[in-house]
Design an enzyme around this catalytic site. Sequence first.
Site, PDB file in Angstrom:
ATOM      1  N   TYR A  74      48.405  34.340  35.410  1.00 40.91           N
ATOM      2  CA  TYR A  74      47.231  33.473  35.392  1.00 40.91           C
ATOM      3  C   TYR A  74      47.353  32.369  36.419  1.00 40.91           C
ATOM      4  O   TYR A  74      48.419  32.114  36.976  1.00 40.91           O
ATOM      5  CB  TYR A  74      47.016  32.885  33.991  1.00 40.91           C
ATOM      6  N   ARG A  91      49.552  32.107  45.326  1.00 38.81           N
ATOM      7  CA  ARG A  91      50.537  32.273  44.248  1.00 38.81           C
ATOM      8  C   ARG A  91      50.147  33.416  43.322  1.00 38.81           C
ATOM      9  O   ARG A  91      51.006  34.143  42.810  1.00 38.81           O
ATOM     10  CB  ARG A  91      50.707  30.974  43.461  1.00 38.81           C
ATOM     11  N   ARG A 101      48.844  51.928  23.036  1.00 38.80           N
ATOM     12  CA  ARG A 101      49.990  51.032  23.197  1.00 38.80           C
ATOM     13  C   ARG A 101      51.215  51.833  23.586  1.00 38.80           C
ATOM     14  O   ARG A 101      51.555  52.830  22.935  1.00 38.80           O
ATOM     15  CB  ARG A 101      50.248  50.267  21.902  1.00 38.80           C
ATOM     16  N   GLU A 126      62.018  22.040  34.026  1.00 36.46           N
ATOM     17  CA  GLU A 126      60.648  21.568  34.256  1.00 36.46           C
ATOM     18  C   GLU A 126      60.041  21.173  32.921  1.00 36.46           C
ATOM     19  O   GLU A 126      60.693  21.256  31.881  1.00 36.46           O
ATOM     20  CB  GLU A 126      59.819  22.663  34.927  1.00 36.46           C
ATOM     21  N   LEU A 143      58.654  27.185  37.974  1.00 35.50           N
ATOM     22  CA  LEU A 143      57.411  27.593  38.615  1.00 35.50           C
ATOM     23  C   LEU A 143      57.271  26.912  39.971  1.00 35.50           C
ATOM     24  O   LEU A 143      57.578  25.730  40.114  1.00 35.50           O
ATOM     25  CB  LEU A 143      56.220  27.210  37.731  1.00 35.50           C
TER      26      LEU A 143
END
Length: 286
Positions: free
Chosen positions: A33, A52, A101, A182, A206
């Site tokens: 995301y 990114r 699945r 972080e 990140l």
Amino acid sequence: MMRTVYVNGEYLAETEAKVSIFDRGFLMADGVYEVTSVLDGKLIDFEGHAKRLSRSLNELDMANPISKADLLEVHRELVRVNEIEEGLIYLQVTRGSDGDRDFAFPDPETPSTIVLFTQNKPGLADNPAAKKGAKIISIEDIRWGRRDIKTVQLLYPSMGKMMAKKAGCDDAWLVEDGFVTEGTSNNAYIVKGNKIITRALSTDILHGITRAAVLRFAREAQMDVEERNFTIDEAKEADEAFTTSASAFVMPVVEIDGVTLGGGVPGRVAPRLREIYLEEMRKAAV
């Protein structure tokens, strides 16, 4: 006003949007995301977020379902139809669904799922919290090792935020082997003297888009920047501390594990960086 969202090539009312129950994002957290801020009706650092996104998808061997040009157009259209002056656009891409699945990846030809929606946030740039400063706690970092990939695996960061809330604080910093990695949803920094210290890029953290811009602006402003590991004890003895993220920009930190920094009020570095960041990114917005 009901939001218009984007799902797999269609603009839909949010109540009409649907994704398969067999989607791997839902079953396996097999997705990535991005969150892009909107100020004055324009996108902040879209280029960085698009780049990114491509990197995250490549690292997971996942197909990119949309070109950068088309992605920009979708962002702009959602801003327009939802009348967003200040807010956020959330983007998620998953490996899609082949109708059941299975741990094994579906056939490479299986279409990815792409979803975008807006969040209206009036006053995003003039957040009172930035003038007050945040209080944080430290918690053990037990996430998976590829934190450089912006995946939708956000359960532990969510738990960290709830731990902070239970402690009467605003957020948590994650600590591994004694060193701060972080924040739960942001990059972490301390200030000692005139030096800004933050962990260097690796798979441990990140690669923040806001981080890159803020460090660039700091260096252009002749501020001293050192990219290295720092301990939570070192952070408690710092003159200042702050975080950066796409949704909070530059956020001063005034307390760590009950230890007050800078008299409990934001210092001079973080507010100045926030001011520079907002000024420069507004000029560059698209």
